[in-house]
Design a protein around this motif. Structure first.
Motif, mmCIF file in Angstrom:
data_model
loop_
_atom_site.group_PDB
_atom_site.id
_atom_site.type_symbol
_atom_site.label_atom_id
_atom_site.label_comp_id
_atom_site.label_asym_id
_atom_site.label_seq_id
_atom_site.Cartn_x
_atom_site.Cartn_y
_atom_site.Cartn_z
ATOM 1 N N LEU A 9 0.965 -1.096 0.039
ATOM 2 C CA LEU A 9 -0.043 -0.017 -0.077
ATOM 3 C C LEU A 9 0.766 1.214 -0.040
ATOM 4 C CD1 LEU A 9 -2.756 -1.263 2.576
ATOM 5 C CD2 LEU A 9 -2.918 -1.046 -0.083
ATOM 6 N N ARG A 10 2.103 1.274 0.258
ATOM 7 C CA ARG A 10 2.981 2.204 0.375
ATOM 8 C C ARG A 10 3.196 2.786 -1.006
ATOM 9 N NH1 ARG A 10 9.130 2.641 3.268
ATOM 10 N NH2 ARG A 10 9.266 4.895 3.242
ATOM 11 N N VAL A 11 3.250 1.770 -2.016
ATOM 12 C CA VAL A 11 3.784 1.807 -3.467
ATOM 13 C C VAL A 11 2.219 2.255 -4.213
ATOM 14 C CG1 VAL A 11 4.613 0.805 -5.372
ATOM 15 C CG2 VAL A 11 5.585 0.453 -3.306
ATOM 16 N N PHE A 12 1.410 1.198 -3.912
ATOM 17 C CA PHE A 12 0.018 1.412 -4.532
ATOM 18 C C PHE A 12 -1.138 1.684 -3.432
ATOM 19 C CE2 PHE A 12 2.336 -1.624 -7.250
ATOM 20 C CZ PHE A 12 2.481 -0.672 -8.555
ATOM 21 N N PRO A 13 -1.274 2.988 -3.092
ATOM 22 C CA PRO A 13 -2.468 3.052 -1.969
ATOM 23 C C PRO A 13 -3.645 2.693 -2.636
ATOM 24 C CG PRO A 13 -1.282 5.298 -2.764
ATOM 25 C CD PRO A 13 -0.669 4.111 -3.143
ATOM 26 N N GLN A 14 -3.867 2.792 -4.052
ATOM 27 C CA GLN A 14 -5.054 2.567 -4.887
ATOM 28 C C GLN A 14 -5.467 1.063 -4.553
ATOM 29 O OE1 GLN A 14 -2.325 3.389 -6.008
ATOM 30 N NE2 GLN A 14 -2.178 3.001 -8.356
ATOM 31 N N LEU A 15 -4.699 0.171 -4.038
ATOM 32 C CA LEU A 15 -5.205 -1.102 -3.505
ATOM 33 C C LEU A 15 -5.582 -1.408 -2.249
ATOM 34 C CD1 LEU A 15 -2.448 -3.310 -5.373
ATOM 35 C CD2 LEU A 15 -4.631 -2.845 -6.185
#
Length: 428
Positions: A319-325
């Motif tokens: 989630l640090r890389v892809f908060p949209q997940l």
């Protein structure tokens, strides 16, 4: 949270091969049914050597070979500049080229033998976590100048089109790379090896290794193999057969998770079929699976954590890389042991007359284990001396048990350096 790997859960296990029973005469006995052992056995069979027996303590691919991230690319855990400094250009280039040839051999075996392992030949992206492009530019130039390898520069805008994250700046694309289901590939190698005469026995842990006239005796609970040559390829799951072999590596845990199928949401995070890893020491690595799941790995530790703990750690990283997940379900989380040497290179070669070794692939093992199998098979079958090129990276003691503490402290130190760089750039 299911502890079984996605690979294990996504395909039915083949019928268990029978354990070794009784006395068996062989030319070569390979101990260990991971990539190093399977590649050596198959390499021998391809060179026309009969009488090859492989013993696996559990099931084929049980260790790191069947649980890893599935990245297939050249090089070793030890960096290219270190190889140049330590070996000189000619030897460093030869070792690196061996791993590049191994990538081609893997491609060839998949195609030639119709190994169904979800191979995705779409390259690998090395994404810059930090703002300074100089280290990436330097590595790109070094690879081109000294190793004849061209990695494509990805400007920030281009990388952002492919990987929908604000964490990265620019990147490098390595075209001579692929990713696949490693367990399916291991099973495919075993099928091919058996078809060429290799005898494989699962549930057959080797419990003793003794020298005898003309070779070695390997004992299991229900049988024994008498062989002229023995290859020890046990990785992080040490067999306890030779003290100096086990003393040379640390078994280190690695962690992986797999999401539920993302469907159209995959397009929100990735618009590439390439696998990705980043430029930190403690890097994330991930790849899209054909069924739209995202497989995510990261971190190393001397602690083999529970699936729930692995899920907790890696979800935060993802989630640090892809908060949209946010809200995406993690379907499976698992860990396993890899073997790691202090010098960060594989230990490949001859331990004693007729006793050979392939271990310590240190989290960068798919191509190097293939290379190792070729080197050892050529040595045993034809007396090829190429294994001596690994002699600078031999069985140095891993300094256990203190080595476990040292490894963990080193990892935490490098993690702290990554965090300091983030803070310095205002991105913590």
């Amino acid at each position: 949270m299911d502890a079984a790997s996605h690979y294990l859960a996504s395909a039915p296990a083949p019928a268990l091969r029978s354990p070794l029973q009784g006395r068996r005469e062989a030319e070569v006995c390979v101990v260990g049914g991971g990539f190093a052992g399977l590649n050596t056995a198959l390499g021998l069979a391809e060179r026309g050597r009969a009488g090859v027996v492989l013993l696996e303590a559990r099931t084929l691919g049980h260790g790191a070979s069947g649980r890893n991230g599935g990245f297939v690319f050249g090089g070793f855990s030890r960096g290219e500049q270190a190889l140049l400094d330590e070996l000189g250009p000619q030897r460093a280039q030869a070792l690196y080229a061996g791993t590049q040839d191994a990538v081609a051999l893997i491609r060839g075996r998949i195609a030639r033998h119709h190994i169904d392992c979800s191979a995705t030949d779409a390259g690998v992206i090395w994404a810059n976590w930090f703002r300074d492009p100089a280290p990436m530019r330097a590595r790109q130039a070094l690879l081109a100048t000294h190793f004849g390898v061209e990695w494509e520069w990805l400007e920030r805008g281009r990388l952002a089109e492919l990987v929908r994250s604000e964490r990265y700046t620019e990147g490098l694309f390595e075209p001579n790379a692929l990713h696949f289901d490693p367990l399916a590939y291991a099973r495919g190698l075993a099928r091919v090896a058996e078809g060429q005469g290799v005898a494989i026995h699962e549930s057959s842990p080797a419990i003793a290794l003794d020298r005898e006239a003309g070779g070695w005796r390997v004992r299991t609970a229900q049988g024994e193999v008498h062989a002229r040559h023995v290859v020890l390829a046990c990785g992080g799951y040490l067999a306890g057969l030779r003290r100096e072999v086990d003393a040379g590596v640390l078994p280190i845990a690695t962690y992986v998770v797999c999401t539920e199928p993302l469907g159209a949401r995959m397009h929100e995070v990735l618009r590439t079929r390439a696998a990705i890893y980043d430029s930190r020491f403690a890097f994330d690595y991930y790849r899209p699976l054909p069924d739209t799941r995202l497989l995510w790995g990261g971190r190393i530790s001397v602690f083999d954590r529970s699936p729930a703990a692995v899920e907790r750690l890696l979800r935060r990283d993802m989630l640090r890389v892809f908060p949209q997940l946010e809200g995406v379900r993690i379907e499976r989380a698992w860990s396993g042991l890899m073997s790691y040497a202090r010098h960060q290179m594989p230990q490949i070669g001859r331990v004693d007359e007729g006793l050979w070794l392939a271990q310590a692939f240190g989290g960068h093992g798919v191509a190097p284990t293939t290379f190792a199998g070729e080197v050892l098979a050529a040595a045993i079958a034809h007396g090829d001396p190429r294994w001596r090129e690994f002699s600078d990276y031999g069985l140095v003691s891993a300094l256990k048990p203190a080595g476990f503490l040292g490894a963990q402290l080193s990892y935490w130190w490098y993690q702290a350096q990554d965090a300091w760089k983030d803070w310095r750039e205002g991105r913590a």
